[in-house]
Design an enzyme around this catalytic site. Structure first.
Site, PDB file in Angstrom:
ATOM      1  N   SER A   1       0.846  -1.194   0.000  1.00  0.00           N
ATOM      2  CA  SER A   1       0.000   0.000   0.000  1.00  0.00           C
ATOM      3  C   SER A   1       0.883   1.246   0.000  1.00  0.00           C
ATOM      4  O   SER A   1       2.063   1.170  -0.345  1.00  0.00           O
ATOM      5  CB  SER A   1      -0.942  -0.036   1.211  1.00  0.00           C
ATOM      6  OG  SER A   1      -1.965   0.930   1.081  1.00  0.00           O
ATOM      7  N   ASN A   2       0.336   2.372   0.364  1.00  0.00           N
ATOM      8  CA  ASN A   2       1.116   3.622   0.378  1.00  0.00           C
ATOM      9  C   ASN A   2       0.627   4.517   1.516  1.00  0.00           C
ATOM     10  O   ASN A   2      -0.301   4.167   2.241  1.00  0.00           O
ATOM     11  CB  ASN A   2       1.034   4.321  -0.983  1.00  0.00           C
ATOM     12  CG  ASN A   2      -0.389   4.665  -1.344  1.00  0.00           C
ATOM     13  OD1 ASN A   2      -1.036   5.453  -0.680  1.00  0.00           O
ATOM     14  ND2 ASN A   2      -0.900   4.029  -2.395  1.00  0.00           N
ATOM     15  N   ARG A   3       1.234   5.678   1.651  1.00  0.00           N
ATOM     16  CA  ARG A   3       1.008   6.549   2.805  1.00  0.00           C
ATOM     17  C   ARG A   3      -0.231   7.435   2.708  1.00  0.00           C
ATOM     18  O   ARG A   3      -0.435   8.291   3.557  1.00  0.00           O
ATOM     19  CB  ARG A   3       2.191   7.505   2.970  1.00  0.00           C
ATOM     20  CG  ARG A   3       3.441   6.851   3.445  1.00  0.00           C
ATOM     21  CD  ARG A   3       4.535   7.907   3.540  1.00  0.00           C
ATOM     22  NE  ARG A   3       5.794   7.317   3.913  1.00  0.00           N
ATOM     23  CZ  ARG A   3       6.111   7.007   5.167  1.00  0.00           C
ATOM     24  NH1 ARG A   3       5.262   7.237   6.137  1.00  0.00           N
ATOM     25  NH2 ARG A   3       7.274   6.467   5.436  1.00  0.00           N
TER      26      ARG A   3
END
Ligand code: C5P
Length: 215
Positions: free
Chosen positions: A21-23
């Site tokens: 995933s990402n931030r």
């Protein structure tokens, strides 16, 4: 007008307990959905997994993966006059998801990734969307060049660009400083503002772009 907004990250499973995933916090997308609601519009919010509560009074469509977000947008975009793609969609997913939790064994483990569908890039060319199309561009270098390239390639009316190499803005925080690139070639730089202030400004700019009869 009816706004469709995508927000948050996507989650690409590796096995039953792990994901890529990402931030992205979803704060910008949720602020846009709230600002559109506050301005009296109808809103559909397609959101990846975030720690925020969906505002009341909109149609909320929770999704996890990029493919789920793609499918949710594909079936709903035709109801909208404006589509704002604020989600940080994972560009790649794991080619084959392990059915059972991957055990630690060898020193190295290679994950093969395959490209996810480009939802914004499909809006005109695949979904045949004829409304106002707004994309976001998170860049670490050559902001204007990349934003203008995205604007033209994806046939957007507006690209909202921010510099994600800066720690004080954009990802997972309450502030942002964005530049707007319009299809007619004009550029507007908004000052350092909260995401709620940016959202209100953006909804105003977008409504001003919409043909009168659709407002
Ligand atoms: O990741 P990138 O900076 O290219 O994203 C630009 C825009 O495209 C954003 O508006 C994002 O929401 C959208 N996007 C998308 N589907 C993808 C990748 C990005 O809708 N697979």
């Amino acid at each position: 007008m009816h706004f469709l907004v995508t927000a948050g990250p996507t989650r690409e499973p590796i096995d039953p307990v792990r994901f890529l995933s990402n931030r992205s916090s979803g704060k910008m997308g949720y602020a846009l959905a709230e600002a559109a609601l506050a301005a009296g519009h109808t809103v559909t919010l397609v959101s990846g997994p975030v720690a925020l509560t969906a505002p009341e009074g909109l149609t909320f469509v929770p999704v996890e993966t990029a493919q789920e977000m793609y499918d949710a947008v594909a079936t709903r975009i035709h109801d909208a006059g404006v589509a704002i793609f604020c989600a940080a969609v994972a560009d790649y997913r794991v080619a084959s998801i392990a059915e059972e939790k991957i055990k630690k064994s060898a020193d190295e483990l290679t994950l093969r990734l395959v490209q996810n569908p480009d939802i914004l890039g499909s809006a005109r060319s695949v979904f045949g969307f004829g409304g106002l199309l707004v994309g976001f561009a998170a860049e670490t270098n050559d902001l204007a060049r990349h934003a203008l390239d995205k604007l033209r390639r994806k046939k957007c009316d507006l690209i909202v660009a921010n510099d994600v190499s800066r720690r004080d803005i954009a990802f997972d925080c309450d502030f942002n400083e964005v530049s707007l690139f319009f299809a007619d070639g004009t550029r507007e730089d908004l000052p350092f503002l909260t995401k709620h202030e940016i959202a209100a400004a953006l909804i105003g700019r977008i409504v001003a772009l919409a043909p009168q009869e659709r407002q």
